[in-house]
Scaffold this motif. Structure first.
Motif, PDB file in Angstrom:
ATOM      1  N   THR A 233       0.828  -1.197   0.000  1.00  0.00           N
ATOM      2  CA  THR A 233       0.000   0.000   0.000  1.00  0.00           C
ATOM      3  C   THR A 233       0.866   1.253   0.000  1.00  0.00           C
ATOM      4  OG1 THR A 233      -0.112   0.242   2.406  1.00  0.00           O
ATOM      5  CG2 THR A 233      -1.676  -1.295   1.367  1.00  0.00           C
ATOM      6  N   ARG A 235       1.261   3.348   2.267  1.00  0.00           N
ATOM      7  CA  ARG A 235       1.981   3.459   3.539  1.00  0.00           C
ATOM      8  C   ARG A 235       3.317   2.718   3.497  1.00  0.00           C
ATOM      9  NH1 ARG A 235       0.427   4.456   8.849  1.00  0.00           N
ATOM     10  NH2 ARG A 235      -1.738   4.689   8.163  1.00  0.00           N
ATOM     11  N   ASP A 236       3.403   1.687   2.652  1.00  0.00           N
ATOM     12  CA  ASP A 236       4.597   0.848   2.604  1.00  0.00           C
ATOM     13  C   ASP A 236       5.681   1.382   1.678  1.00  0.00           C
ATOM     14  OD1 ASP A 236       3.257  -1.062   4.244  1.00  0.00           O
ATOM     15  OD2 ASP A 236       2.246  -1.852   2.461  1.00  0.00           O
ATOM     16  N   HIS A 287      -1.406   7.763   1.369  1.00  0.00           N
ATOM     17  CA  HIS A 287      -0.774   7.905   2.682  1.00  0.00           C
ATOM     18  C   HIS A 287       0.258   9.018   2.589  1.00  0.00           C
ATOM     19  CE1 HIS A 287       0.705   7.003   6.656  1.00  0.00           C
ATOM     20  NE2 HIS A 287       1.940   6.958   6.184  1.00  0.00           N
ATOM     21  N   GLY A 288       0.031  10.094   3.354  1.00  0.00           N
ATOM     22  CA  GLY A 288       0.977  11.196   3.341  1.00  0.00           C
ATOM     23  C   GLY A 288       1.182  11.740   1.943  1.00  0.00           C
ATOM     24  N   TYR A 291       0.312   9.187  -3.328  1.00  0.00           N
ATOM     25  CA  TYR A 291      -1.043   9.019  -3.822  1.00  0.00           C
ATOM     26  C   TYR A 291      -0.977   8.943  -5.339  1.00  0.00           C
ATOM     27  CZ  TYR A 291      -0.601  14.057  -4.547  1.00  0.00           C
ATOM     28  OH  TYR A 291      -0.168  15.302  -4.926  1.00  0.00           O
TER      29      TYR A 291
END
Length: 456
Positions: A233, A235-236, A287-288, A291
């Motif tokens: 994802t 986040r990773d 995430h942050g 995107y």
């Protein structure tokens, strides 16, 4: 073979901030810039300001804007003209938007396509009671409304066909759902205005234009969002390997979502749901600073923006930012990387974050992009190929504060890139639908040198 549009899906804060614009802020109250040498379209005969000051009605405004939509959609106009007209459409205090008077358009399935005040609400679906109330005001019979809600596919298909035929007649009417109807529905705050159907000259599909309806998130139904099941994802994403894998997972997700569509209506709904998934801050695709967004290269219109849809979605971009070390434009480097090999490629460039005094242009920003092709067959058997690039970008400094990145993105696009018009949007949408929605389903996917999506 008929070649379709080129779409580019390139994600990540740094790719956006460093590729497509300079660092000047876009002020909401700035006048729309006059493109040199361009004959500008006239203001509509009825403006939003006239509605707000009481000298005109919402119905008069809606019909005036509908006439302009149909006129602009049927004429050959330049990108500069479309950009200016689109800027007016979303400019607060301009002839097309003032206070609670602005334009919303819906697709025939009740999804928000264009929201001049807040594009973050686009792709959302109106609550069934609200959409049924609007259709009823337009003269859609109760039997058709009941059929649209039927769980029986055959009944639903007949009802949708009947609805399209009714909307093609371009009815228009006032609606007011704020009062309760005993035994049917409660009163719905804010749900009033004027509705006018029209047939888009670009897509040859009906749309509903709404004026005076201050539509917000409370008017949209909650949906179960299918995010797919990515192995990695946003986040990773921390380095080259995870960035590349994330892009591949996003490619699989989009391919699967569009491949299952068998009709124009199914494709439109599938694409809208994919937009919701890509933009959801609680989902796996955001995430942050990591995107995704989708760009139509033909018009340079951003079709989907994962993080800031209201600022950037359905607005054209112009490559103006250069690598601060080499002086080269960054956007061509990203697109070149995407087509550099069957697996795409990475691009590093130097760009100082104008909103972060501690940032250094000595630190390169990393992006990854990959090209693929989708082939479908039109109803007449014509093959349509759509070439796309999917990608992402990341700061390689783990301690980068997300707030700084957010402020940087909000500051990068100049006023001219706020442009969006219904005719431009319809044209882009029409090409997307033509390339992704024809019957039968997609014949296949090609990932550069690969032949199927499974080869990714």
């Amino acid at each position: 073979m008929k070649t379709g549009i080129y779409l580019f899906l390139v994600g990540g804060l740094l790719v956006l901030a460093g590729v497509f614009s300079d660092a000047r802020p876009a002020l909401a109250q700035e006048a729309c810039p006059h493109p040199p040498g361009v004959t500008l379209p006239p203001d509509p005969p009825v403006t939003a300001q006239q509605v707000e000051n009481g000298s005109a009605t919402q119905g008069q405004f809606a019909l005036a804007v509908r006439a302009q939509f149909k006129s602009q959609g049927s004429e050959t106009v330049s990108a500069e003209q479309l950009a200016f007209a689109g800027c007016r459409l979303r400019l607060e205090g301009g002839p097309m938007r003032s206070g609670s008077t602005y334009i919303v358009t819906l697709t025939p399935d009740g999804r928000v396509f264009l929201h001049a005040k807040d594009m973050s609400l686009s792709a959302g679906s109106l609550k069934p009671a609200i959409y049924a109330g609007i259709l009823s005001a337009l003269g859609v019979p109760g039997t058709v409304l009941a059929g649209l809600a039927s769980p029986d596919p055959a009944i639903g298909n007949r009802a949708r066909s009947a609805l399209l035929q009714l909307l093609e007649r371009e009815p228009h009417a006032e609606f007011d759902l704020t009062s309760a109807v005993p035994g049917v529905r409660p009163g719905i705050p804010g749900a009033s205005g004027y509705a006018a159907a029209y047939v888009s000259a670009n897509t040859e599909q009906p749309r509903l234009l709404l004026a005076g309806f201050d539509l917000d998130a409370s008017h949209l139904r909650d949906e179960v969002i299918d995010y797919g099941n990515p192995a990695i994802t946003a986040r990773d994403v921390v380095d080259r390997a995870t960035l590349k894998q994330f892009v591949t997972e996003a490619l699989r997700f989009l391919g699967g979502a569009l491949r299952s569509a068998r009709t124009t209506a199914e494709s439109r709904a599938a694409f809208a749901k994919a937009r919701l998934a890509l933009r959801d801050p609680n989902g796996p695709w955001r995430h942050g600073s990591v995107y995704l967004y989708l760009l139509d290269r033909t018009s340079n219109i951003i079709v989907v923006h994962g993080a800031f849809p209201d600022q950037f979605e359905l607005r054209p971009l112009v490559p103006t930012v250069r690598d601060v070390v080499t002086g080269k434009l960054v956007l061509p480097q990203v697109l070149e990387a995407a087509s550099s090999s069957p697996e795409g490629g990475f691009v590093e460039y130097y760009f100082d974050d104008p909103d972060d005094d501690t940032d250094s242009a000595d630190i390169p920003k990393l992006g990854y992009a990959r090209e693929f092709t989708r082939t479908t067959s039109a109803a007449d058997g014509t093959e349509i190929s759509t070439h796309l690039v999917i990608g992402s970008g990341v700061y390689l400094r783990a301690s980068e504060p997300v707030a700084r990145q957010t402020n940087a993105v909000k500051a990068v696009l100049p006023q001219v890139m706020r442009a969006m018009t219904a005719s431009t949007v319809d044209a882009v949408s029409g090409r997307i639908q033509q390339a992704t929605a024809s019957t039968p389903p997609a014949k296949g996917f090609s990932l550069g040198g690969a032949s199927t999506l499974a080869d990714a």
